[in-house]
Write an enzyme that holds these catalytic residues in place. Structure first.
Site, mmCIF file in Angstrom:
data_model
loop_
_atom_site.group_PDB
_atom_site.id
_atom_site.type_symbol
_atom_site.label_atom_id
_atom_site.label_comp_id
_atom_site.label_asym_id
_atom_site.label_seq_id
_atom_site.Cartn_x
_atom_site.Cartn_y
_atom_site.Cartn_z
ATOM 1 N N VAL A 207 -6.273 0.406 -5.473
ATOM 2 C CA VAL A 207 -6.453 1.349 -6.580
ATOM 3 C C VAL A 207 -5.291 2.320 -6.712
ATOM 4 O O VAL A 207 -5.280 3.151 -7.624
ATOM 5 C CB VAL A 207 -7.778 2.128 -6.419
ATOM 6 N N GLY A 210 1.870 4.492 -3.419
ATOM 7 C CA GLY A 210 2.794 5.616 -3.426
ATOM 8 C C GLY A 210 3.757 5.508 -2.274
ATOM 9 O O GLY A 210 3.809 4.490 -1.577
ATOM 10 N N TYR A 212 3.608 6.933 0.476
ATOM 11 C CA TYR A 212 2.894 6.945 1.752
ATOM 12 C C TYR A 212 2.356 5.570 2.117
ATOM 13 O O TYR A 212 2.105 5.278 3.283
ATOM 14 C CB TYR A 212 1.715 7.926 1.672
ATOM 15 N N GLU A 214 -0.663 2.613 0.509
ATOM 16 C CA GLU A 214 -1.593 2.147 -0.519
ATOM 17 C C GLU A 214 -2.979 2.751 -0.304
ATOM 18 O O GLU A 214 -3.341 3.121 0.812
ATOM 19 C CB GLU A 214 -1.719 0.619 -0.476
ATOM 20 N N ASP A 329 1.210 20.547 0.454
ATOM 21 C CA ASP A 329 1.581 19.527 -0.533
ATOM 22 C C ASP A 329 0.517 19.468 -1.628
ATOM 23 O O ASP A 329 0.082 18.395 -2.027
ATOM 24 C CB ASP A 329 1.745 18.159 0.136
#
EC number: 2.7.11.30
Length: 502
Positions: A207, A210, A212, A214, A329
């Protein structure tokens, strides 16, 4: 006394007293390792290298222990014997799937004899450390026995709760997490149950992706869960987020619910999983691109996000307390929208913790930096006081003001609404550099343009003023998360149920 048995004794003593655990030295470069031994408090640890030790005690089957090392590296060079095999490696989680073997049993005649005077020489030298180690071992066993007695009651409670959850067909996950079956922090399941749950999750669909890694929607006994799979370069974020969730009381409606964390092997590679509650609306960033908002829904999203941030920032004292936490963040991609149209804050991979009682600032060991578009001016011009916890909270407030601006743009007032745009969309490129943001925010002292139409609504005009107070150049002059929460709650006095306008 033979040389082989003497060497075995020293090696066994080192392993028995945990001298390879890295408790006595600060490693210069840390790696993450699988931790499987009686003294492991978590399923992972950090050290200068990873270790696997295979030990066979007399009359027993060989036992495998995994952990970290930061001193006594000479043990890594020892050759395997019929009693001990010690392996070291230097990449993160390299000890996860290592298998060792012991040497075949040797006859006494095969071992060279050592000088008869050697025991007399070494005896007095070794006596004192051995006595100290034995005393430490005795104290550790007493404490361990006390811990086991305490844990027995919680383990019995956990077992009954797990059976209860298995017997009920609906919401097994809810039974686990809403009960007292936790690590003691109230943040997730016990470690062994976490590992069991992780191995029962089936990945259904990806879904999101990025830098980082998945995010997948997974299924566990028919219930949807979110599985964040970290890339190898972002393992420190997984380590940090797992550490915080497992040690801090973070159960809150507006903080993403943690279920389990585990390392799994897929396609001959180690994957780092973080399993959390699944929210089908996705991130606030995705939600705002699809939906426009009525003022009451906009306030509902803002209030709930502020409640989550206030819970992070506050320190709670007592046995069920928590340290103060700064996110570092915060952005619309790291805020999720729940089915009840409230927000919850996610991604604690960069979080900083602070405890007033010890005055300890725990920054973690993550080289990753926050998202440049949401960085406060003091971060961009590198004037932030990195030794002061309040400084990190002030940067969260700056970023939260930008999230409020994103919500305000998608709010309908007098039939007018703007398309979704990220903060500073008209001032910097799509993927701005550090220097791009520094020029706009620090040199030009720009902030996002607040829509004039907000002034036409008495409630949203208060939201506009709040944004300005989040963006003060002087960090200490910005609002606190608690003040933002209380002000938004006052603005959101209308109990009318919010609606989504398509």
């Amino acid at each position: 006394m033979t040389l082989g048995s003497f060497r075995r004794g020293l090696l066994m003593l080192s392993v028995a007293f945990g001298l390879t655990r890295g408790d006595l030295a600060k490693p210069s470069k840390l790696v993450n390792c699988t931790c499987e031994s009686p003294h492991c408090k978590r399923p992972f640890c950090q050290g200068s290298w990873c270790t696997v030790v295979l030990v066979r005690e007399q009359g027993r089957h060989p036992q495998v222990y995994r952990g970290c090392g930061s001193l006594n590296q000479e043990l890594c060079l020892g050759r395997p014997t019929e009693f001990l095999n010690h392996h070291c490696c230097y990449r993160s989680f390299c000890n996860h799937n290592v298998s060792l073997m012991l040497e075949a049993t040797q006859t006494p005649s095969e071992e060279p004899e050592v000088d008869a005077h050697l025991p007399l020489i070494l005896g007095p030298v070794l006596a004192l450390p051995v006595l100290v180690a034995l005393g430490a071992l005795g104290l550790w066993r007493v404490r361990r026995r006390q811990e086991k007695q305490r844990d027995l009651h919680s383990d019995l409670g956990e077992s009954s709760l797990i059976l209860k959850a298995s017997e009920q067909a609906d919401s097994m996950l809810g039974d686990f997490l809403d009960s007292d079956c936790t690590t003691g922090s109230g943040s997730g399941l016990p470690f062994l149950v976490q590992r069991t749950v992780a191995r029962q999750v089936a990945l259904v669909e990806c879904v999101g992706k990025g830098r980082y890694g998945e995010v997948w929607r997974g299924s566990w006994h028919g219930e949807s869960v979110a599985v964040k799979i970290f890339s190898s370069r972002d393992e420190q974020s997984w380590f940090r987020e797992t550490e915080i969730y497992n040690t801090v009381l973070l159960r809150h409606d507006n903080i993403l619910g943690f279920i389990a964390s585990d390392m799994t092997s897929r396609n001959s590679s180690t994957q780092l999983w973080l399993i959390t509650h699944y929210h089908e609306h996705g991130s606030l960033y995705d939600f705002l691109q699809r939906q426009t908002l009525e003022p009451q829904l906009a306030l509902r999203l803002a209030v709930s996000a502020a409640c989550g941030l206030a819970h992070l920032h506050v320190e709670i004292f007592g046995t069920q307390g928590k340290p103060a936490i700064a996110h570092r963040d915060l952005k619309s991609r790291n805020v999720l929208v729940k089915s009840n149209l409230q927000c919850c804050i996610a991604d604690l991979g960069l979080a900083v913790m602070h405890s007033q009682s010890s005055d300890y600032l725990d920054i973690g060991n993550n080289p990753r930096v926050g998202t440049k578009r949401y960085m406060a001016p003091e971060v961009l011009d590198e004037h932030i006081r990195t030794d002061c916890f309040e400084s990190y909270k002030w940067t969260d407030i700056w970023a939260f003001g930008l999230v409020l601006w994103e919500i305000a743009r998608r709010t309908i007032i007098n039939g007018i609404v703007e398309d979704y745009r990220p903060p500073f969309y008209d001032m910097v490129p799509n993927d701005p550099s550090f220097e791009d943001m520094k020029k706009v925010v620090c040199v030009d002292q720009q902030t996002p343009t607040i829509p004039n139409r907000l002034a036409a609504d008495p409630v949203l005009s208060g939201l506009a003023q709040m944004m300005r107070e989040c963006w003060y150049p002087n960090p200490s002059a910005r609002l606190t998360a608690l003040r933002i929460k209380k002000t938004l709650q006052k603005l959101s006095h209308n109990p009318e149920k919010p609606k989504v306008i398509h």
